[in-house]
Design a protein around this motif. Structure first.
Motif, PDB file in Angstrom:
ATOM      1  N   GLY A 212       0.820  -1.214   0.000  1.00 37.22           N
ATOM      2  CA  GLY A 212       0.000   0.000   0.000  1.00 37.22           C
ATOM      3  C   GLY A 212       0.846   1.252   0.000  1.00 37.22           C
ATOM      4  N   PRO A 213       0.378   2.318   0.687  1.00 39.67           N
ATOM      5  CA  PRO A 213       1.131   3.574   0.699  1.00 39.67           C
ATOM      6  C   PRO A 213       2.453   3.425   1.454  1.00 39.67           C
ATOM      7  CG  PRO A 213      -0.698   3.670   2.243  1.00 39.67           C
ATOM      8  CD  PRO A 213      -0.853   2.382   1.488  1.00 39.67           C
ATOM      9  N   ARG A 214       3.405   4.340   1.182  1.00 41.80           N
ATOM     10  CA  ARG A 214       4.685   4.317   1.887  1.00 41.80           C
ATOM     11  C   ARG A 214       4.522   4.796   3.321  1.00 41.80           C
ATOM     12  NH1 ARG A 214       8.808   7.419   0.845  1.00 41.80           N
ATOM     13  NH2 ARG A 214       7.691   8.939  -0.403  1.00 41.80           N
ATOM     14  N   ALA A 215       3.526   5.669   3.521  1.00 40.36           N
ATOM     15  CA  ALA A 215       3.288   6.212   4.859  1.00 40.36           C
ATOM     16  C   ALA A 215       1.813   6.500   5.034  1.00 40.36           C
ATOM     17  CB  ALA A 215       4.100   7.492   5.060  1.00 40.36           C
ATOM     18  N   VAL A 216       1.331   6.388   6.279  1.00 36.67           N
ATOM     19  CA  VAL A 216      -0.027   6.789   6.626  1.00 36.67           C
ATOM     20  C   VAL A 216       0.094   7.857   7.702  1.00 36.67           C
ATOM     21  CG1 VAL A 216      -2.297   6.062   7.461  1.00 36.67           C
ATOM     22  CG2 VAL A 216      -0.901   4.471   6.104  1.00 36.67           C
ATOM     23  N   VAL A 217      -0.497   9.023   7.450  1.00 36.47           N
ATOM     24  CA  VAL A 217      -0.520  10.103   8.446  1.00 36.47           C
ATOM     25  C   VAL A 217      -1.972  10.265   8.870  1.00 36.47           C
ATOM     26  CG1 VAL A 217      -0.059  12.533   8.909  1.00 36.47           C
ATOM     27  CG2 VAL A 217       1.485  11.237   7.419  1.00 36.47           C
ATOM     28  N   VAL A 218      -2.286   9.832  10.094  1.00 32.89           N
ATOM     29  CA  VAL A 218      -3.662   9.874  10.580  1.00 32.89           C
ATOM     30  C   VAL A 218      -3.871  11.174  11.334  1.00 32.89           C
ATOM     31  CG1 VAL A 218      -5.454   8.640  11.859  1.00 32.89           C
ATOM     32  CG2 VAL A 218      -3.526   7.363  10.875  1.00 32.89           C
ATOM     33  N   THR A 219      -4.891  11.963  10.936  1.00 33.02           N
ATOM     34  CA  THR A 219      -5.194  13.180  11.693  1.00 33.02           C
ATOM     35  C   THR A 219      -6.125  12.816  12.842  1.00 33.02           C
ATOM     36  OG1 THR A 219      -7.090  13.820  10.323  1.00 33.02           O
ATOM     37  CG2 THR A 219      -4.924  14.654   9.649  1.00 33.02           C
ATOM     38  N   LEU A 220      -5.865  13.430  14.020  1.00 31.59           N
ATOM     39  CA  LEU A 220      -6.556  13.044  15.254  1.00 31.59           C
ATOM     40  C   LEU A 220      -7.196  14.244  15.937  1.00 31.59           C
ATOM     41  CD1 LEU A 220      -3.718  10.668  16.557  1.00 31.59           C
ATOM     42  CD2 LEU A 220      -5.890   9.950  15.526  1.00 31.59           C
ATOM     43  N   GLY A 221      -7.696  15.201  15.140  1.00 30.42           N
ATOM     44  CA  GLY A 221      -8.356  16.369  15.716  1.00 30.42           C
ATOM     45  C   GLY A 221      -7.449  17.094  16.695  1.00 30.42           C
ATOM     46  N   ASP A 223      -5.954  16.034  19.068  1.00 32.27           N
ATOM     47  CA  ASP A 223      -4.807  15.213  19.476  1.00 32.27           C
ATOM     48  C   ASP A 223      -3.691  15.222  18.433  1.00 32.27           C
ATOM     49  OD1 ASP A 223      -5.845  14.539  21.946  1.00 32.27           O
ATOM     50  OD2 ASP A 223      -6.938  12.815  21.145  1.00 32.27           O
ATOM     51  N   GLY A 224      -3.829  16.038  17.374  1.00 33.14           N
ATOM     52  CA  GLY A 224      -2.731  16.167  16.420  1.00 33.14           C
ATOM     53  C   GLY A 224      -2.762  15.113  15.334  1.00 33.14           C
ATOM     54  N   ALA A 225      -1.634  14.456  15.125  1.00 33.82           N
ATOM     55  CA  ALA A 225      -1.531  13.487  14.041  1.00 33.82           C
ATOM     56  C   ALA A 225      -0.576  12.368  14.431  1.00 33.82           C
ATOM     57  CB  ALA A 225      -1.038  14.171  12.769  1.00 33.82           C
ATOM     58  N   MET A 226      -0.672  11.256  13.713  1.00 33.57           N
ATOM     59  CA  MET A 226       0.216  10.120  13.931  1.00 33.57           C
ATOM     60  C   MET A 226       0.809   9.716  12.590  1.00 33.57           C
ATOM     61  SD  MET A 226      -0.724   6.346  15.372  1.00 33.57           S
ATOM     62  CE  MET A 226      -1.192   6.842  17.009  1.00 33.57           C
ATOM     63  N   VAL A 227       2.117   9.595  12.538  1.00 32.65           N
ATOM     64  CA  VAL A 227       2.824   9.229  11.316  1.00 32.65           C
ATOM     65  C   VAL A 227       3.236   7.763  11.425  1.00 32.65           C
ATOM     66  CG1 VAL A 227       4.853   9.678   9.895  1.00 32.65           C
ATOM     67  CG2 VAL A 227       3.674  11.586  11.015  1.00 32.65           C
ATOM     68  N   VAL A 228       2.752   6.938  10.516  1.00 28.90           N
ATOM     69  CA  VAL A 228       3.034   5.503  10.568  1.00 28.90           C
ATOM     70  C   VAL A 228       3.730   5.068   9.277  1.00 28.90           C
ATOM     71  CG1 VAL A 228       2.026   3.206  10.822  1.00 28.90           C
ATOM     72  CG2 VAL A 228       1.000   5.150  12.032  1.00 28.90           C
ATOM     73  N   THR A 229       4.948   4.567   9.419  1.00 33.20           N
ATOM     74  CA  THR A 229       5.693   4.007   8.282  1.00 33.20           C
ATOM     75  C   THR A 229       6.251   2.658   8.703  1.00 33.20           C
ATOM     76  OG1 THR A 229       7.835   4.892   8.951  1.00 33.20           O
ATOM     77  CG2 THR A 229       6.446   6.334   7.583  1.00 33.20           C
ATOM     78  N   ALA A 230       6.937   1.977   7.763  1.00 35.47           N
ATOM     79  CA  ALA A 230       7.565   0.699   8.095  1.00 35.47           C
ATOM     80  C   ALA A 230       8.625   0.888   9.178  1.00 35.47           C
ATOM     81  CB  ALA A 230       8.173   0.084   6.838  1.00 35.47           C
ATOM     82  N   ASP A 231       9.164   2.109   9.301  1.00 34.26           N
ATOM     83  CA  ASP A 231      10.204   2.370  10.302  1.00 34.26           C
ATOM     84  C   ASP A 231       9.653   2.560  11.704  1.00 34.26           C
ATOM     85  OD1 ASP A 231      12.071   2.259   8.311  1.00 34.26           O
ATOM     86  OD2 ASP A 231      12.054   4.432   7.950  1.00 34.26           O
ATOM     87  N   GLY A 232       8.322   2.798  11.826  1.00 37.94           N
ATOM     88  CA  GLY A 232       7.771   2.993  13.155  1.00 37.94           C
ATOM     89  C   GLY A 232       6.676   4.034  13.177  1.00 37.94           C
ATOM     90  N   VAL A 233       6.350   4.455  14.418  1.00 39.18           N
ATOM     91  CA  VAL A 233       5.225   5.355  14.637  1.00 39.18           C
ATOM     92  C   VAL A 233       5.733   6.616  15.332  1.00 39.18           C
ATOM     93  CG1 VAL A 233       3.034   5.623  15.879  1.00 39.18           C
ATOM     94  CG2 VAL A 233       3.630   3.409  14.862  1.00 39.18           C
ATOM     95  N   ALA A 234       5.295   7.785  14.849  1.00 40.76           N
ATOM     96  CA  ALA A 234       5.643   9.050  15.525  1.00 40.76           C
ATOM     97  C   ALA A 234       4.367   9.831  15.792  1.00 40.76           C
ATOM     98  CB  ALA A 234       6.590   9.865  14.648  1.00 40.76           C
TER      99      ALA A 234
END
Ligand code: ATP
Length: 310
Positions: A212-221, A223-234
């Motif tokens: 799928g995508p190289r990265a998923v950036v989930v917006t959390l109102g 609570d900001g955002a979460m960056v998810v890649t194969a390298d981990g979560v920020a």
């Protein structure tokens, strides 16, 4: 030379009528003065990108009517290249917004009209603009084949905001660099219940990565955002502001993220820029009117209460 970003998406006339109370079926209520303005996620994101200083082209359809002409003119006035905003024989997309005064809750009917006529062929007509763009930014208020063609043609960074939520073909997702859903859209993409805890959000986002995508950036109102890649979560915190109107927060976030990526920032930094742009939008009323300029982002944010702890 090409543009920085080609935005492929919807353009609507937002017709907003403030009312004391939403009418029941069959009932008539009197409202306050109507407001007419540009809307649609495509137009919002294109204007947001242009205000942040990106050379921006809009690819989409409006009607061969006065509303379509007015919207094209407004986008042009914002600095958006509208050569590929094509007039077609269908009514300009319309969002009828009944805005209940007080809690500010909206009841909305969207008539996609001309937006539904954006097909793969019309996207291909803008091939040179798409292949020449450093980034392509799309949403889902247009037919999926149009989105699929745009991401197929793209040679730059592909950012997809999968809103409104619907399941997508794997083939399309595999061509996306950065997918930007909110929690609800993430759930629909994964055909799973809406994730609640940060761990659930991360697990669901991670499940999209293989093929799928190289990265998923989930917006959390707030609570900001979460960056998810194969390298981990920020985790990326929101910028604390006094929230006035969250309309177009997601659109503003996407534009800030693209601006960051094109400036060469790592994903988490680009997402932080998205949060700064969205915070300005949340702190102001309206949609397009609430989108920040690059100068707004350089200034310190208006003071407000701390965002709720993540
Ligand atoms: P919308 O549909 O209103 O455009 P969305 O559901 O797509 O929004 P959200 O996750 O609600 O997206 O918000 C997008 C971004 O806006 C968040 O990632 C955050 O950076 C910012 N944001 C939203 N609400 C707040 C808030 N109350 N305070 C600060 N920032 C906020």
């Amino acid at each position: 030379s090409g543009v920085d970003v080609a935005v492929v998406g919807s353009v609507n006339l937002d017709l907003t009528v403030p009312v004391g109370r939403v009418p029941r079926p069959g009932e008539t209520v009197l409202g306050a003065d109507a407001r007419r303005g540009p809307g649609g996620k495509g137009a919002n994101q294109a204007v947001a990108c242009a205000r942040l200083g990106l050379r921006t082209a809009m690819i989409g359809c409006v009607g061969e009517d006065a509303d379509g002409g007015m919207l094209a003119e407004r986008l042009r006035a914002e600095g958006v290249d509208v050569r590929h905003l094509v007039p077609v024989p269908a009514p300009t997309g319309l969002a009828m917004i009944i805005l209940e005064e007080g809690d500010g809750e909206s009841t909305i009917v969207v008539s996609p009209g001309a937006n539904g006529r954006l097909d793969a062929g019309r996207v291909r007509a803008a091939e040179g603009t798409i292949t020449g763009a450093r980034a392509v930014l799309a949403q889902l208020e247009i037919p999926i084949p149009a989105v699929a063609e745009a991401v197929r043609l793209a040679t730059g960074t592909v950012v997809l905001n999968p809103a409104p939520a619907r399941p997508l073909p794997r083939e399309l997702l595999s061509r996306v660099d950065v997918l930007v859903p909110n929690r609800h859209e993430l759930a629909v993409l994964c055909q799973a219940p809406t994730p609640e805890s940060p761990d659930e959000v991360a697990d669901l986002a991670r499940s999209l990565l293989p093929g799928g995508p190289r990265a998923v950036v989930v917006t959390l109102g707030a609570d900001g955002a979460m960056v998810v890649t194969a390298d981990g979560v920020a985790r990326v915190p929101a910028v604390p502001v006094r929230a006035v109107d969250a309309t177009a927060a997601g659109d503003s976030f996407c534009a800030g993220l693209v601006a960051g990526l094109l400036a060469g920032e790592p994903l988490a930094e680009a997402a932080a820029r998205g949060c700064r742009a969205a915070a300005v939008t949340v702190s102001r009323p309206g949609a397009i009117d609430a989108l920040p300029t690059a100068a707004d982002l350089a200034a310190p944010p208006a003071p407000g209460p701390a965002a709720s702890p993540a």
